[in-house]
Design a protein around this motif. Structure first.
Motif, mmCIF file in Angstrom:
data_model
loop_
_atom_site.group_PDB
_atom_site.id
_atom_site.type_symbol
_atom_site.label_atom_id
_atom_site.label_comp_id
_atom_site.label_asym_id
_atom_site.label_seq_id
_atom_site.Cartn_x
_atom_site.Cartn_y
_atom_site.Cartn_z
ATOM 1 N N ARG A 109 33.032 13.323 6.612
ATOM 2 C CA ARG A 109 32.077 12.223 6.794
ATOM 3 C C ARG A 109 32.791 10.903 6.548
ATOM 4 O O ARG A 109 33.366 10.680 5.470
ATOM 5 N N LEU A 110 32.760 10.043 7.552
ATOM 6 C CA LEU A 110 33.332 8.702 7.447
ATOM 7 C C LEU A 110 32.226 7.689 7.209
ATOM 8 O O LEU A 110 31.170 7.763 7.840
ATOM 9 N N THR A 111 32.467 6.741 6.316
ATOM 10 C CA THR A 111 31.533 5.644 6.119
ATOM 11 C C THR A 111 32.320 4.344 6.015
ATOM 12 O O THR A 111 33.479 4.328 5.569
ATOM 13 N N ILE A 112 31.675 3.273 6.418
ATOM 14 C CA ILE A 112 32.326 1.968 6.301
ATOM 15 C C ILE A 112 32.344 1.547 4.835
ATOM 16 O O ILE A 112 31.558 2.025 4.025
ATOM 17 N N THR A 113 33.247 0.665 4.492
ATOM 18 C CA THR A 113 33.315 0.102 3.143
ATOM 19 C C THR A 113 33.244 -1.421 3.249
ATOM 20 O O THR A 113 33.245 -1.981 4.341
ATOM 21 N N ALA A 114 33.203 -2.062 2.099
ATOM 22 C CA ALA A 114 33.162 -3.523 2.075
ATOM 23 C C ALA A 114 34.539 -4.141 2.302
ATOM 24 O O ALA A 114 34.661 -5.348 2.466
ATOM 25 N N ARG A 115 35.569 -3.301 2.348
ATOM 26 C CA ARG A 115 36.934 -3.793 2.514
ATOM 27 C C ARG A 115 37.306 -3.795 3.986
ATOM 28 O O ARG A 115 37.191 -2.757 4.660
ATOM 29 N N GLY A 117 38.828 -3.203 7.420
ATOM 30 C CA GLY A 117 39.762 -2.225 7.936
ATOM 31 C C GLY A 117 39.759 -0.886 7.242
ATOM 32 O O GLY A 117 40.415 0.048 7.702
ATOM 33 N N ILE A 118 39.019 -0.737 6.134
ATOM 34 C CA ILE A 118 39.062 0.476 5.329
ATOM 35 C C ILE A 118 37.787 1.296 5.500
ATOM 36 O O ILE A 118 36.677 0.767 5.392
ATOM 37 N N VAL A 119 37.961 2.601 5.769
ATOM 38 C CA VAL A 119 36.828 3.527 5.804
ATOM 39 C C VAL A 119 37.014 4.581 4.717
ATOM 40 O O VAL A 119 38.133 4.882 4.301
ATOM 41 N N HIS A 120 35.890 5.129 4.260
ATOM 42 C CA HIS A 120 35.890 6.168 3.232
ATOM 43 C C HIS A 120 35.684 7.508 3.924
ATOM 44 O O HIS A 120 34.724 7.688 4.675
ATOM 45 N N ASN A 121 36.578 8.462 3.701
ATOM 46 C CA ASN A 121 36.535 9.760 4.370
ATOM 47 C C ASN A 121 36.345 10.851 3.325
ATOM 48 O O ASN A 121 37.194 11.054 2.456
ATOM 49 N N VAL A 122 35.214 11.552 3.399
ATOM 50 C CA VAL A 122 34.910 12.664 2.497
ATOM 51 C C VAL A 122 35.151 13.960 3.263
ATOM 52 O O VAL A 122 34.467 14.247 4.244
ATOM 53 N N MET A 123 36.137 14.754 2.831
ATOM 54 C CA MET A 123 36.605 15.915 3.579
ATOM 55 C C MET A 123 35.992 17.215 3.063
ATOM 56 O O MET A 123 35.800 17.390 1.854
ATOM 57 N N GLY A 124 35.715 18.141 4.001
ATOM 58 C CA GLY A 124 35.247 19.463 3.637
ATOM 59 C C GLY A 124 33.767 19.510 3.323
ATOM 60 O O GLY A 124 33.104 18.490 3.127
ATOM 61 N N ALA A 125 33.234 20.745 3.259
ATOM 62 C CA ALA A 125 31.805 20.933 3.039
ATOM 63 C C ALA A 125 31.365 20.463 1.655
ATOM 64 O O ALA A 125 30.214 20.060 1.473
ATOM 65 N N ARG A 126 32.261 20.507 0.682
ATOM 66 C CA ARG A 126 31.906 20.104 -0.673
ATOM 67 C C ARG A 126 32.359 18.691 -1.022
ATOM 68 O O ARG A 126 32.079 18.200 -2.108
ATOM 69 N N GLY A 127 33.087 18.062 -0.111
ATOM 70 C CA GLY A 127 33.462 16.670 -0.317
ATOM 71 C C GLY A 127 34.388 16.428 -1.488
ATOM 72 O O GLY A 127 34.391 15.343 -2.076
ATOM 73 N N ARG A 128 35.223 17.408 -1.803
ATOM 74 C CA ARG A 128 36.088 17.249 -2.971
ATOM 75 C C ARG A 128 37.329 16.415 -2.687
ATOM 76 O O ARG A 128 37.848 15.747 -3.578
#
Length: 212
Positions: A109-115, A117-128
């Motif tokens: 899951r990718l989400t935008i951030t306040a920075r 050019g930077i996106v937050h990427n949560v990998m895998g079903a558990r997001g670890r």
């Protein structure tokens, strides 16, 4: 949630630089759809560590490990782009690798951030496994994403992975002018182990009418 453009996360992260994307890539990113699918073939895909990759399963959880490495691997990408009431744009992606003997998946899951050019990427079903990735545009108009920081989240504890524990992801999503299709080239490397996962090939989006 409100339907948004399939590439809204990237367009928002790139800001004014989005105009430098290849026109075909930018046009495809601007299509609005509740969900989207694409099909393609990887010239090469997987991990050279094979089944040894399962050793990491208790830590990272499902939806992240690939235990095969083959050529000419058919794959599909399913994405769901959305915008919450707070205005935060997200992109859920499921990649299906259809190896000869087994089908495996990677989700994020990718989400935008306040920075910028930077996106937050949560990998895998558990997001670890979580990454901060920097988005940019290459001279050829391709989207490029490179790791800015990576961490491992175990419950309430977040561990920054640095030094020999770091994983660097470099992904280039481009356009093949001659064959009229998207190209993809991703490599994840570790300072000690070298390349831990890679895939490169091409794909095409399913035809979607704008607004559907």
């Amino acid at each position: 949630m409100t339907s948004v453009a399939r590439g809204a996360v990237f367009l928002a992260a790139l800001g004014d630089d989005a105009v430098r994307l290849h026109p075909e890539i930018r046009a495809q990113m601007q299509v609005v759809a509740d969900s989207d699918t694409a099909e393609g073939v990887f010239e090469i895909a997987g991990s050279r560590f094979g089944r040894l990759a399962w050793c990491a399963a208790p830590v990272v959880g499902p939806g992240l490990l690939v235990t095969r490495r083959e050529r000419n691997v058919p794959f599909s990408i399913t994405t769901v782009a959305a915008q919450t009431r707070s205005g935060r744009v997200s992109l859920d992606t499921a990649r299906e690798f259809r190896f000869r003997a087994v089908t495996q998946h990677i989700t994020d899951r990718l989400t935008i951030t306040a920075r910028p050019g930077i996106v937050h990427n949560v990998m895998g079903a558990r997001g670890r496994v979580q990454l901060l990735e920097h988005c940019s545009v290459t001279a050829e108009g391709a989207l490029r994403m490179r790791t800015h920081a990576v961490s491992l989240k175990l419950g309430r504890v977040r561990i920054a992975l640095r030094g020999i524990l770091r994983v660097d992801v470099d992904l280039v999503d481009g356009w093949d002018e001659e064959l009229r299709r998207r190209t993809i080239n991703m490599r994840a490397t570790n300072p000690l182990l070298g390349t831990v996962l890679e895939y490169r090939g091409w794909y095409r989006h399913a035809q979607v009418e704008p607004g559907q």
